[in-house]
Scaffold this active site. Structure first.
Site, PDB file in Angstrom:
ATOM      1  N   ARG A 236       0.856  -1.184   0.000  1.00  0.00           N
ATOM      2  CA  ARG A 236       0.000   0.000   0.000  1.00  0.00           C
ATOM      3  C   ARG A 236       0.895   1.239   0.000  1.00  0.00           C
ATOM      4  O   ARG A 236       1.967   1.230   0.621  1.00  0.00           O
ATOM      5  CB  ARG A 236      -0.890   0.043   1.247  1.00  0.00           C
ATOM      6  CG  ARG A 236      -1.983  -1.003   1.281  1.00  0.00           C
ATOM      7  CD  ARG A 236      -3.156  -0.631   0.373  1.00  0.00           C
ATOM      8  NE  ARG A 236      -4.243  -1.579   0.471  1.00  0.00           N
ATOM      9  CZ  ARG A 236      -4.439  -2.607  -0.366  1.00  0.00           C
ATOM     10  NH1 ARG A 236      -3.622  -2.798  -1.373  1.00  0.00           N
ATOM     11  NH2 ARG A 236      -5.463  -3.408  -0.213  1.00  0.00           N
ATOM     12  N   GLU A 265      -3.440   7.911  -3.887  1.00  0.00           N
ATOM     13  CA  GLU A 265      -4.003   7.463  -5.176  1.00  0.00           C
ATOM     14  C   GLU A 265      -5.345   8.153  -5.421  1.00  0.00           C
ATOM     15  O   GLU A 265      -6.112   8.317  -4.472  1.00  0.00           O
ATOM     16  CB  GLU A 265      -4.206   5.946  -5.142  1.00  0.00           C
ATOM     17  CG  GLU A 265      -2.896   5.200  -5.091  1.00  0.00           C
ATOM     18  CD  GLU A 265      -3.065   3.704  -4.819  1.00  0.00           C
ATOM     19  OE1 GLU A 265      -4.188   3.201  -4.924  1.00  0.00           O
ATOM     20  OE2 GLU A 265      -2.075   3.068  -4.501  1.00  0.00           O
ATOM     21  N   HIS A 283      -2.066   0.669  -9.406  1.00  0.00           N
ATOM     22  CA  HIS A 283      -2.680  -0.235  -8.416  1.00  0.00           C
ATOM     23  C   HIS A 283      -3.469  -1.346  -9.127  1.00  0.00           C
ATOM     24  O   HIS A 283      -4.693  -1.428  -9.009  1.00  0.00           O
ATOM     25  CB  HIS A 283      -3.598   0.534  -7.451  1.00  0.00           C
ATOM     26  CG  HIS A 283      -3.887  -0.241  -6.191  1.00  0.00           C
ATOM     27  ND1 HIS A 283      -4.180   0.368  -4.998  1.00  0.00           N
ATOM     28  CD2 HIS A 283      -3.943  -1.579  -5.949  1.00  0.00           C
ATOM     29  CE1 HIS A 283      -4.396  -0.555  -4.077  1.00  0.00           C
ATOM     30  NE2 HIS A 283      -4.269  -1.752  -4.634  1.00  0.00           N
TER      31      HIS A 283
HETATM   32  P1  NAP Z   1      -0.936 -11.663   4.557  1.00  0.00           P
HETATM   33  O1  NAP Z   1      -0.782 -13.092   4.182  1.00  0.00           O
HETATM   34  O2  NAP Z   1      -1.789 -11.327   5.742  1.00  0.00           O
HETATM   35  O3  NAP Z   1       0.526 -11.054   4.763  1.00  0.00           O
HETATM   36  C1  NAP Z   1       0.740  -9.853   5.418  1.00  0.00           C
HETATM   37  C2  NAP Z   1       2.172  -9.835   5.885  1.00  0.00           C
HETATM   38  O4  NAP Z   1       2.403  -8.585   6.531  1.00  0.00           O
HETATM   39  C3  NAP Z   1       2.498 -10.928   6.883  1.00  0.00           C
HETATM   40  O5  NAP Z   1       3.656 -11.571   6.462  1.00  0.00           O
HETATM   41  C4  NAP Z   1       2.781 -10.178   8.147  1.00  0.00           C
HETATM   42  O6  NAP Z   1       3.808 -10.905   8.775  1.00  0.00           O
HETATM   43  C5  NAP Z   1       3.263  -8.840   7.628  1.00  0.00           C
HETATM   44  N1  NAP Z   1       3.154  -7.804   8.644  1.00  0.00           N
HETATM   45  C6  NAP Z   1       2.059  -7.344   9.285  1.00  0.00           C
HETATM   46  N2  NAP Z   1       2.403  -6.408  10.184  1.00  0.00           N
HETATM   47  C7  NAP Z   1       3.751  -6.272  10.098  1.00  0.00           C
HETATM   48  C8  NAP Z   1       4.699  -5.468  10.753  1.00  0.00           C
HETATM   49  N3  NAP Z   1       4.327  -4.608  11.718  1.00  0.00           N
HETATM   50  N4  NAP Z   1       5.988  -5.583  10.397  1.00  0.00           N
HETATM   51  C9  NAP Z   1       6.375  -6.452   9.443  1.00  0.00           C
HETATM   52  N5  NAP Z   1       5.533  -7.248   8.773  1.00  0.00           N
HETATM   53  C10 NAP Z   1       4.229  -7.164   9.109  1.00  0.00           C
HETATM   54  O7  NAP Z   1      -1.526 -10.818   3.365  1.00  0.00           O
HETATM   55  P2  NAP Z   1      -1.265 -11.000   1.798  1.00  0.00           P
HETATM   56  O8  NAP Z   1      -2.390 -11.758   1.196  1.00  0.00           O
HETATM   57  O9  NAP Z   1       0.113 -11.482   1.594  1.00  0.00           O
HETATM   58  O10 NAP Z   1      -1.395  -9.474   1.333  1.00  0.00           O
HETATM   59  C11 NAP Z   1      -0.452  -8.526   1.800  1.00  0.00           C
HETATM   60  C12 NAP Z   1      -0.851  -7.118   1.435  1.00  0.00           C
HETATM   61  O11 NAP Z   1      -0.645  -6.908   0.044  1.00  0.00           O
HETATM   62  C13 NAP Z   1      -2.337  -6.774   1.631  1.00  0.00           C
HETATM   63  O12 NAP Z   1      -2.614  -6.450   2.975  1.00  0.00           O
HETATM   64  C14 NAP Z   1      -2.539  -5.609   0.691  1.00  0.00           C
HETATM   65  O13 NAP Z   1      -2.343  -4.398   1.366  1.00  0.00           O
HETATM   66  C15 NAP Z   1      -1.457  -5.811  -0.350  1.00  0.00           C
HETATM   67  N6  NAP Z   1      -2.043  -6.124  -1.670  1.00  0.00           N
HETATM   68  C16 NAP Z   1      -1.823  -5.267  -2.706  1.00  0.00           C
HETATM   69  C17 NAP Z   1      -2.373  -5.546  -3.963  1.00  0.00           C
HETATM   70  C18 NAP Z   1      -2.143  -4.640  -5.123  1.00  0.00           C
HETATM   71  O14 NAP Z   1      -2.989  -4.575  -6.016  1.00  0.00           O
HETATM   72  N7  NAP Z   1      -1.024  -3.957  -5.187  1.00  0.00           N
HETATM   73  C19 NAP Z   1      -3.185  -6.673  -4.150  1.00  0.00           C
HETATM   74  C20 NAP Z   1      -3.372  -7.524  -3.062  1.00  0.00           C
HETATM   75  C21 NAP Z   1      -2.798  -7.232  -1.828  1.00  0.00           C
HETATM   76  P3  NAP Z   1       3.737 -11.312  10.308  1.00  0.00           P
HETATM   77  O15 NAP Z   1       2.325 -11.671  10.612  1.00  0.00           O
HETATM   78  O16 NAP Z   1       4.688 -12.423  10.505  1.00  0.00           O
HETATM   79  O17 NAP Z   1       4.207 -10.075  10.925  1.00  0.00           O
END
Ligand code: NAP
Length: 317
Positions: A236, A265, A283
């Protein structure tokens, strides 16, 4: 689902609306009313709206949830839930669902695509060819190799892990930082974003957006990545201190950036438009027909489960 009144906050993938209509839902489209009238629109329909379908453009904030006393469920067409006020939903007993897993491959593919596009300067090379310059001037300047570069992943979740797996296929040593160490012996864990940035060539931001991860990429982290380093953000926009990013790129203190997301955005700092070492996408991490279809099906399946009193498929709250 028959006669369920669903508020749609933003024009989403048309298939989603068509399928909801086919199932007998009554759709109210917030995006048909001007932004300044949103609250009035919500109040006028307050007693009937039981479900909200939203996305990363227009989510469900506290004011919306408060304005809808009959609201039972918010189903976001995204995996990120940063645009939904989860605290307010919990307080009100409103359920929340998202669309995890089905979009993981696309977002990871885009991250690798951005890495290669930045290092190999693909958009600039494409412009070079289209302008006819390759006929007149001959060779295009040498670029930088991606294979074998040290890839650091900030947030080794579903998407982060899929990026790591792809990077491995390019013989890239992978390291990461998350709140906790994961059971992946091939990937080196760093206990801070700064240590991670100091020890990689390409830093990918793939964590969820929370109060703790807002501005997690600050000047110190950018400087640790350095003039040969590349920052990729597919998480994000607010993860990154954008004004620091822009000045580091303009001053040459950061080697390059691949950005799918931005702080405000759809506004993007115009200084970035001039830089050939920056590749930007609007995005579109999960924006393929196949994945949009799967996300829509998951939104609908969650609403259906809720309407029929069955367990939600991908509950967040
Ligand atoms: P996920 O499986 O929940 O992964 C989120 C990651 O963030 C986990 O590895 C978590 O690790 C880490 N995290 C959370 N808080 C943290 C902190 N304080 N410090 C370091 N790491 C932290 O979610 P996902 O499915 O992979 O998606 C991740 C993100 O990608 C979404 O939340 C969204 O914002 C973004 N996204 C963007 C697009 C786009 O179009 N560009 C599309 C889809 C998703 P730990 O729990 O081990 O800390």
């Amino acid at each position: 689902m028959e006669s369920l009144v669903v508020l749609i906050t933003y024009p989403l993938f048309p298939y989603l609306e068509q399928e909801l209509l086919r199932r007998g839902c009554h759709l109210l489209r917030l995006y048909h009313s001007p932004q300044t009238n949103h609250l009035a629109f919500l109040r006028a329909n307050a007693s009937s709206i039981r479900a909200v379908v939203c996305d990363t453009h227009v989510g469900a904030d506290a004011a919306m949830i408060e304005a809808l006393p009959a609201l039972e469920i918010v189903s976001t067409f995204s995996v990120g839930v940063d645009k939904v006020d989860l605290v307010k939903c919990k307080e009100r007993g409103v359920r929340v669902t998202n669309t995890p897993d089905v979009l993981t491959d696309d977002v990871a593919d885009l991250a690798i695509g951005l890495a290669i596009a930045v290092l190999r300067k693909l958009p600039a090379a494409d412009r070079f060819v289209r302008s006819g310059a390759s006929k007149k001037k001959g060779g295009y300047p040498l670029a930088t190799k991606f294979s074998g570069k040290r890839v650091g992943i900030l947030g080794l979740g579903r998407i982060g892990l899929a990026i790591a797996q792809r990077a491995e296929a390019f013989n890239c040593p992978v390291s990461y930082h998350s709140r906790s160490k994961k059971p992946h012996p091939n990937y080196k864990y760093y206990s801070s974003p700064l240590d991670l940035a100091s020890n990689c060539d390409v830093l990918v931001v793939s964590c969820s957006l929370t109060d703790e991860t807002r501005l997690i990429i600050n000047r110190e982290v950018i400087d640790a990545l350095g003039p040969q380093g590349v920052l990729l953000n597919i998480g994000r926009g607010p993860h990154v201190d954008e004004s620091e990013l822009v000045s580091a790129l303009v001053d040459g203190r950061l080697g390059g950036a691949g950005l799918d997301v931005f702080e405000n955005e759809p506004d993007i700092p115009e200084e970035l438009f001039q830089l050939d070492n920056v590749v930007m996408t609007p995005h579109v991490g999960s924006d393929t027909v196949e994945t949009s279809m799967a996300m829509a099906d998951l939104v609908i399946a969650n609403l259906e489960a809720h309407a029929m009193g069955r367990p939600l498929l991908t509950p967040v709250v």
